[in-house]
Design an enzyme around this catalytic site. Structure first.
Site, PDB file in Angstrom:
ATOM      1  N   HIS A  36       0.879  -1.172   0.000  1.00  0.00           N
ATOM      2  CA  HIS A  36       0.000   0.000   0.000  1.00  0.00           C
ATOM      3  C   HIS A  36       0.918   1.224   0.000  1.00  0.00           C
ATOM      4  O   HIS A  36       2.122   1.124   0.281  1.00  0.00           O
ATOM      5  CB  HIS A  36      -0.878   0.001   1.242  1.00  0.00           C
ATOM      6  CG  HIS A  36      -2.039  -0.923   1.162  1.00  0.00           C
ATOM      7  ND1 HIS A  36      -3.037  -0.920   2.102  1.00  0.00           N
ATOM      8  CD2 HIS A  36      -2.382  -1.878   0.262  1.00  0.00           C
ATOM      9  CE1 HIS A  36      -3.943  -1.823   1.785  1.00  0.00           C
ATOM     10  NE2 HIS A  36      -3.562  -2.428   0.675  1.00  0.00           N
ATOM     11  N   GLU A  59       1.322   3.768   2.021  1.00  0.00           N
ATOM     12  CA  GLU A  59       1.988   4.074   3.290  1.00  0.00           C
ATOM     13  C   GLU A  59       3.105   3.074   3.582  1.00  0.00           C
ATOM     14  O   GLU A  59       4.188   3.453   4.045  1.00  0.00           O
ATOM     15  CB  GLU A  59       0.979   4.078   4.442  1.00  0.00           C
ATOM     16  CG  GLU A  59      -0.150   5.067   4.274  1.00  0.00           C
ATOM     17  CD  GLU A  59      -1.351   4.517   3.515  1.00  0.00           C
ATOM     18  OE1 GLU A  59      -2.413   5.150   3.598  1.00  0.00           O
ATOM     19  OE2 GLU A  59      -1.250   3.461   2.842  1.00  0.00           O
ATOM     20  N   SER A  67      -7.408   7.559   3.631  1.00  0.00           N
ATOM     21  CA  SER A  67      -7.404   7.081   5.015  1.00  0.00           C
ATOM     22  C   SER A  67      -6.685   5.727   5.086  1.00  0.00           C
ATOM     23  O   SER A  67      -7.022   4.802   4.351  1.00  0.00           O
ATOM     24  CB  SER A  67      -8.852   6.937   5.492  1.00  0.00           C
ATOM     25  OG  SER A  67      -8.907   6.523   6.829  1.00  0.00           O
ATOM     26  N   CYS A  77      -5.569   2.034   5.834  1.00  0.00           N
ATOM     27  CA  CYS A  77      -6.267   0.792   6.170  1.00  0.00           C
ATOM     28  C   CYS A  77      -5.750   0.261   7.512  1.00  0.00           C
ATOM     29  O   CYS A  77      -4.806   0.811   8.088  1.00  0.00           O
ATOM     30  CB  CYS A  77      -6.035  -0.234   5.065  1.00  0.00           C
ATOM     31  SG  CYS A  77      -4.371  -0.961   5.095  1.00  0.00           S
ATOM     32  N   CYS A 137      -1.871  -0.411   7.410  1.00  0.00           N
ATOM     33  CA  CYS A 137      -1.059   0.803   7.413  1.00  0.00           C
ATOM     34  C   CYS A 137      -1.201   1.561   8.732  1.00  0.00           C
ATOM     35  O   CYS A 137      -0.225   2.128   9.234  1.00  0.00           O
ATOM     36  CB  CYS A 137      -1.429   1.669   6.221  1.00  0.00           C
ATOM     37  SG  CYS A 137      -1.100   0.836   4.638  1.00  0.00           S
TER      38      CYS A 137
END
Length: 154
Positions: free
Chosen positions: A51, A53, A78, A80, A83
């Site tokens: 992801h 991040e 936002s 998950c 992350c």
């Protein structure tokens, strides 16, 4: 959008899209300086964890807990649960979120653990991901671990 760090995260999201990925981007900032950049690379790398991040934190390299305690993580979306767990593990004190309309991660959990969460709901961030979701719903469902039909279980 006037925040240069959120603009940098958005540029990373666009970079992901341009290389065949899901348009989510992230930057790690300390003392007014971008330390690392990342973007969602699950599709490009065939990864289960890349992801935006996570990619950004990986690109930051090995750092001390004290280092992360002085950082802000910017993400176009936002974070998950995975992350968000990394934010908690490394005790990153502040997360700036470009938008949480297309997906809302466990923001309340972050706040309950003392993380300052700031949500911008930036129109460019919202539109970029919404357009991707409309065009590629199966890739999006895979990214956020939502089963996408009868074959998903087997």
């Amino acid at each position: 959008m006037s925040d240069p760090f959120l603009q940098a995260a958005l540029a990373e999201a666009r970079r992901s899209l341009a290389t065949g990925g899901i348009p989510i981007g992230s930057v790690l900032v300390q003392a007014g300086r971008i330390i690392a950049r990342g973007h969602n690379q699950r599709l490009q790398r065939g990864s289960v964890i890349r992801h935006a991040e996570m990619d950004c934190l990986e690109n930051a390299g090995r750092r001390t807990a004290d280092f992360y305690a002085r950082c802000t993580l910017y993400s176009t979306l936002s974070p998950c649960p995975m992350c968000s767990g990394a934010v908690l593990l490394y005790k990153i004190p502040r997360v700036v979120i470009g938008e949480n309309r297309n997906f809302q991660g466990p923001e309340a959990c972050l706040r309950a653990r003392g993380v300052q969460v700031e949500i911008r709901n930036d129109p460019a961030c919202i539109r970029l991901l919404a357009d991707f979701i409309a065009a590629h719903p199966c890739a999006w469902h895979e990214d956020i671990a939502i089963p996408s039909g009868p074959a998903a279980g087997g």
